[in-house]
Motif scaffolding. Structure first.
Motif, PDB file in Angstrom:
ATOM      1  N   GLN A   1       0.819  -1.210   0.000  1.00 45.15           N
ATOM      2  CA  GLN A   1       0.000   0.000   0.000  1.00 45.15           C
ATOM      3  C   GLN A   1       0.850   1.256   0.000  1.00 45.15           C
ATOM      4  OE1 GLN A   1      -3.419   0.212   2.680  1.00 45.15           O
ATOM      5  NE2 GLN A   1      -2.919   2.355   3.120  1.00 45.15           N
ATOM      6  N   HIS A   2       1.968   1.259   0.727  1.00 46.11           N
ATOM      7  CA  HIS A   2       2.787   2.471   0.751  1.00 46.11           C
ATOM      8  C   HIS A   2       3.353   2.797  -0.627  1.00 46.11           C
ATOM      9  CE1 HIS A   2       5.475  -0.891   2.182  1.00 46.11           C
ATOM     10  NE2 HIS A   2       6.237  -0.433   1.198  1.00 46.11           N
ATOM     11  N   VAL A   3       3.586   1.770  -1.445  1.00 50.95           N
ATOM     12  CA  VAL A   3       4.058   2.000  -2.819  1.00 50.95           C
ATOM     13  C   VAL A   3       2.943   2.584  -3.674  1.00 50.95           C
ATOM     14  CG1 VAL A   3       4.880   0.870  -4.925  1.00 50.95           C
ATOM     15  CG2 VAL A   3       5.858   0.239  -2.714  1.00 50.95           C
ATOM     16  N   LEU A   4       1.751   1.964  -3.606  1.00 49.26           N
ATOM     17  CA  LEU A   4       0.613   2.469  -4.384  1.00 49.26           C
ATOM     18  C   LEU A   4       0.224   3.875  -3.952  1.00 49.26           C
ATOM     19  CD1 LEU A   4      -1.095   0.965  -6.621  1.00 49.26           C
ATOM     20  CD2 LEU A   4       0.448  -0.490  -5.329  1.00 49.26           C
ATOM     21  N   ASP A   5       0.229   4.127  -2.637  1.00 47.06           N
ATOM     22  CA  ASP A   5      -0.119   5.462  -2.143  1.00 47.06           C
ATOM     23  C   ASP A   5       0.802   6.517  -2.740  1.00 47.06           C
ATOM     24  OD1 ASP A   5      -2.266   4.705  -0.607  1.00 47.06           O
ATOM     25  OD2 ASP A   5      -1.163   4.641   1.285  1.00 47.06           O
TER      26      ASP A   5
ATOM     27  N   LYS B   1      -7.910   7.259  -3.952  1.00 49.19           N
ATOM     28  CA  LYS B   1      -6.632   7.291  -4.671  1.00 49.19           C
ATOM     29  C   LYS B   1      -6.823   6.984  -6.157  1.00 49.19           C
ATOM     30  CE  LYS B   1      -3.928   7.717  -0.952  1.00 49.19           C
ATOM     31  NZ  LYS B   1      -2.876   8.731  -0.755  1.00 49.19           N
ATOM     32  N   ILE B   2      -7.847   6.193  -6.468  1.00 57.73           N
ATOM     33  CA  ILE B   2      -8.190   5.843  -7.841  1.00 57.73           C
ATOM     34  C   ILE B   2      -9.617   6.321  -8.101  1.00 57.73           C
ATOM     35  CG2 ILE B   2      -8.726   3.905  -9.391  1.00 57.73           C
ATOM     36  CD1 ILE B   2      -6.410   2.383  -8.178  1.00 57.73           C
ATOM     37  N   ASN B   3      -9.833   6.932  -9.262  1.00 58.92           N
ATOM     38  CA  ASN B   3     -11.182   7.392  -9.605  1.00 58.92           C
ATOM     39  C   ASN B   3     -11.606   6.820 -10.950  1.00 58.92           C
ATOM     40  OD1 ASN B   3     -10.093   9.127 -11.723  1.00 58.92           O
ATOM     41  ND2 ASN B   3      -9.471  10.530 -10.074  1.00 58.92           N
ATOM     42  N   LYS B   4     -12.767   7.221 -11.423  1.00 59.07           N
ATOM     43  CA  LYS B   4     -13.322   6.639 -12.649  1.00 59.07           C
ATOM     44  C   LYS B   4     -12.501   7.002 -13.887  1.00 59.07           C
ATOM     45  CE  LYS B   4     -16.809   4.605 -10.665  1.00 59.07           C
ATOM     46  NZ  LYS B   4     -18.182   5.075 -10.745  1.00 59.07           N
ATOM     47  N   ASP B   5     -11.644   8.027 -13.774  1.00 57.47           N
ATOM     48  CA  ASP B   5     -10.794   8.404 -14.906  1.00 57.47           C
ATOM     49  C   ASP B   5      -9.511   7.593 -14.977  1.00 57.47           C
ATOM     50  OD1 ASP B   5     -12.563  10.402 -15.787  1.00 57.47           O
ATOM     51  OD2 ASP B   5     -11.707  11.868 -14.395  1.00 57.47           O
ATOM     52  N   THR B   6      -9.217   6.849 -13.917  1.00 61.33           N
ATOM     53  CA  THR B   6      -7.999   6.048 -13.877  1.00 61.33           C
ATOM     54  C   THR B   6      -8.157   4.814 -14.753  1.00 61.33           C
ATOM     55  OG1 THR B   6      -7.622   6.744 -11.581  1.00 61.33           O
ATOM     56  CG2 THR B   6      -6.372   4.836 -12.382  1.00 61.33           C
TER      57      THR B   6
ATOM     58  N   LEU C   1       0.385   6.788  -6.771  1.00 60.83           N
ATOM     59  CA  LEU C   1      -0.873   7.363  -7.236  1.00 60.83           C
ATOM     60  C   LEU C   1      -1.009   8.853  -6.948  1.00 60.83           C
ATOM     61  CD1 LEU C   1      -3.221   4.377  -6.332  1.00 60.83           C
ATOM     62  CD2 LEU C   1      -2.781   5.247  -8.631  1.00 60.83           C
ATOM     63  N   THR C   2      -0.049   9.435  -6.256  1.00 63.00           N
ATOM     64  CA  THR C   2      -0.057  10.898  -6.096  1.00 63.00           C
ATOM     65  C   THR C   2       0.399  11.596  -7.369  1.00 63.00           C
ATOM     66  OG1 THR C   2       2.219  10.959  -5.221  1.00 63.00           O
ATOM     67  CG2 THR C   2       0.427  10.696  -3.619  1.00 63.00           C
ATOM     68  N   ASN C   3       0.795  10.831  -8.378  1.00 61.18           N
ATOM     69  CA  ASN C   3       1.392  11.398  -9.586  1.00 61.18           C
ATOM     70  C   ASN C   3       0.501  11.311 -10.820  1.00 61.18           C
ATOM     71  OD1 ASN C   3       4.434  11.976  -8.800  1.00 61.18           O
ATOM     72  ND2 ASN C   3       3.898  10.030  -7.851  1.00 61.18           N
ATOM     73  N   ASP C   4      -0.812  11.145 -10.618  1.00 64.02           N
ATOM     74  CA  ASP C   4      -1.758  11.101 -11.726  1.00 64.02           C
ATOM     75  C   ASP C   4      -1.365  10.031 -12.739  1.00 64.02           C
ATOM     76  OD1 ASP C   4      -3.930  11.730 -13.353  1.00 64.02           O
ATOM     77  OD2 ASP C   4      -2.855  13.321 -14.407  1.00 64.02           O
ATOM     78  N   ILE C   5      -1.334   8.790 -12.272  1.00 59.19           N
ATOM     79  CA  ILE C   5      -0.949   7.667 -13.129  1.00 59.19           C
ATOM     80  C   ILE C   5      -2.097   6.671 -13.206  1.00 59.19           C
ATOM     81  CG2 ILE C   5       1.487   7.924 -12.558  1.00 59.19           C
ATOM     82  CD1 ILE C   5       1.099   5.349 -10.779  1.00 59.19           C
ATOM     83  N   HIS C   6      -1.850   5.585 -13.917  1.00 64.49           N
ATOM     84  CA  HIS C   6      -2.841   4.532 -14.114  1.00 64.49           C
ATOM     85  C   HIS C   6      -2.244   3.211 -13.638  1.00 64.49           C
ATOM     86  CE1 HIS C   6      -5.011   7.558 -16.441  1.00 64.49           C
ATOM     87  NE2 HIS C   6      -3.830   7.849 -16.970  1.00 64.49           N
ATOM     88  N   ILE C   7      -3.043   2.167 -13.645  1.00 62.71           N
ATOM     89  CA  ILE C   7      -2.671   0.903 -13.022  1.00 62.71           C
ATOM     90  C   ILE C   7      -2.740  -0.241 -14.027  1.00 62.71           C
ATOM     91  CG2 ILE C   7      -3.381  -0.799 -11.290  1.00 62.71           C
ATOM     92  CD1 ILE C   7      -2.057   1.634 -10.106  1.00 62.71           C
TER      93      ILE C   7
ATOM     94  N   GLU D   1     -10.030  -1.748  -5.850  1.00 60.31           N
ATOM     95  CA  GLU D   1     -11.255  -1.316  -5.188  1.00 60.31           C
ATOM     96  C   GLU D   1     -10.976  -0.679  -3.829  1.00 60.31           C
ATOM     97  OE1 GLU D   1     -14.413  -4.427  -7.243  1.00 60.31           O
ATOM     98  OE2 GLU D   1     -13.229  -5.080  -5.517  1.00 60.31           O
ATOM     99  N   LYS D   2      -9.975  -1.202  -3.125  1.00 56.90           N
ATOM    100  CA  LYS D   2      -9.565  -0.571  -1.859  1.00 56.90           C
ATOM    101  C   LYS D   2      -9.069   0.851  -2.105  1.00 56.90           C
ATOM    102  CE  LYS D   2      -9.575  -3.941   1.433  1.00 56.90           C
ATOM    103  NZ  LYS D   2     -10.137  -3.810   2.803  1.00 56.90           N
TER     104      LYS D   2
END
Length: 466
Positions: free
Chosen positions: A89-93, A121-126, A96-102, A114-115
């Motif tokens: 989680q610390h890596v994803l957190d 941290k993730i929205n519908k535009d991701t 994801l502060t950098n406006d990226i995708h997964i 989903e978490k």
């Protein structure tokens, strides 16, 4: 005569370097006082320097933006992080502060997505790019994500049955991509990747299963090279073959508008490391631009999937040399207080190279050594096969503790090593420290996980008294 360790390093490499320097005869990494870290937390330990994750993401975005502007490229660029490189989680957190995708690889990845959505941290535009061979649970989780309104979830079709499987569970129309089964380098034991669909079969596959399927919209062609993005004839040849497929598809499929050039950037594995990232990106964008212009088709939006490049250079491992064994007239074995097999498994599995340096005693004389781990396995070692050159370290002295660091180890090692699980010979996983910077730029540290205890391992093994 120059016999000190600092003399050896200075004569062999350009030193100091951006992330490595000396202070009071001790090594610092990104201005982190490693000896202070050891005094506070002990050794062995692992650490993650979180700001490096954002730094590398922003570097890559800058390089692509420069190339797009230079080549007057009409498409957009999207940076994706491959969660399989490190799921923490610390890596994803941080990422994801950098406006990226997964980019995901398996069913449980979707639960992580989903978490992160619940946390905002993730929205519908991701974009959530779903790779990998899709078993039933993975298909169900992808369908659940799409059915809940995440229209930017794009499953990448890996085999001929996946469209039907997804269509059975996805309620509305959905977008897909197709993965190309690229040809492997000549040195590989097989010719073609087991993942994806062959170059020659993609257009027939589109016409047979997608073209007249009103529920499915093809948006992306996915191109992945296992050896990464490198300036080799092999890479450029595979890129050209990919572009030929893109052009053929684009002429019959107007909805196709994205090209995913998977295959990561290399990361620094030696103080000798050199790689011209900007040149490579310029050439990739230029080739795509020219190829599409000649074919008279619009250029695609570009997606990249960087895992190791995102998180690899944020990680490190620190060990203490416990003892030296002189096994014959030539070989001196420095025994570390942990195991390479369990803490840096890629050194054992694929002879992976990492940067290795002494942390203290740089003014002492040096000697040539081999490094051995604590397990009773003959393969638990690190020597010149993995290291760029022979290994030299300050001379072992029982009364003067010696600490060594392995750097840029942040990708894959925890997951491959089985974080929190059983370790070979029951060698415990070391402490893991998170390192960050506060708003004033000061280094902060936090314990993420303690070293495993015997009861942790015994419980897994079934020796639980309860």
């Amino acid at each position: 005569m120059n016999t000190k360790y600092i003399d050896l390093i200075s004569q062999t490499y350009y030193f100091p370097q951006e992330e490595f320097k000396l202070k009071d005869n001790n090594l610092e990494f990104h201005d982190i006082n490693l000896m202070e870290l050891i005094k506070e937390y002990g050794a062995p330990l692992k650490f993650t320097y979180l700001p490096k994750i954002s730094e590398n993401i922003q570097r890559a975005k800058g390089w692509f933006n420069n190339a797009i502007e230079k080549n007057n490229y009409k498409g957009n660029y999207n940076y994706c992080y491959c969660t399989k490189s490190s799921h923490f989680q610390h890596v994803l957190d941080e990422a994801l502060t950098n406006d990226i995708h997964i980019e995901t690889s398996s069913a449980f990845d979707i639960d992580i997505v989903e978490k992160m959505m619940k946390k905002g941290k993730i929205n519908k535009d991701t974009f959530v790019i779903c790779n990998g061979f899709k078993r039933a649970q993975y298909v169900s989780n992808i369908a659940r994500l799409i059915n809940n309104g995440h229209s930017n979830c794009i499953p990448i079709i890996d085999n001929y049955e996946e469209i039907d499987l997804l269509s059975e569970e996805v309620k509305e129309d959905f977008k897909i991509g197709i993965r190309i089964a690229s040809e492997e380098e000549p040195k590989f034991e097989f010719y073609t990747s087991r993942l994806g669909i062959g170059y020659r079969n993609i257009v027939p596959f589109y016409e047979d299963q997608i073209k007249n399927n009103e529920k499915v919209e093809l948006k992306m062609l996915h191109f992945f090279i296992n050896t990464g993005i490198r300036d080799t004839a092999y890479y450029w040849n595979e890129l050209v073959k990919c572009l030929k497929v893109y052009v053929r598809l684009k002429k019959i499929c107007p909805t196709l508008d994205s090209l995913n050039i998977g295959g990561g950037f290399p990361i620094k594995n030696s103080l000798h490391f050199e790689y011209d990232y900007q040149y490579m990106i310029d050439e990739i964008i230029n080739q795509i631009n020219n190829f599409c212009e000649e074919a008279e088709v619009p250029v695609p939006n570009i997606f990249t999937e960087f895992g190791s490049f995102t998180v690899g250079e944020s990680g490190g491992a620190i060990y203490e040399v416990l003892y030296q064994k002189q096994q014959n007239d030539r070989e001196k074995w420095n025994m570390i207080n942990s195991s390479f097999i369990t803490t840096l498994p890629d050194t054992w599995a694929i002879n992976k190279r990492f940067i290795m340096l002494a942390i203290n005693r740089w003014e002492d004389e040096y000697e040539r050594v081999l490094l051995g781990g604590l397990t009773c396995d003959s393969d638990d070692y690190y020597n010149s096969e993995q290291h760029m050159n022979a290994i030299y370290l300050p001379k072992y002295k029982k009364e003067k503790p010696l600490y060594i660091g392995f750097f840029n180890t942040g990708a894959y090692q925890e997951s491959i090593g089985g974080f929190g699980g059983l370790q070979h010979c029951l060698i415990p996983s070391p402490k893991h420290i998170l390192i960050d910077k506060d708003k004033d730029g000061n280094i902060t540290t936090k314990l993420f996980s303690n070293q495993q205890k015997s009861e942790d391992l015994l419980k897994i093994l079934g020796y639980d008294d309860n």
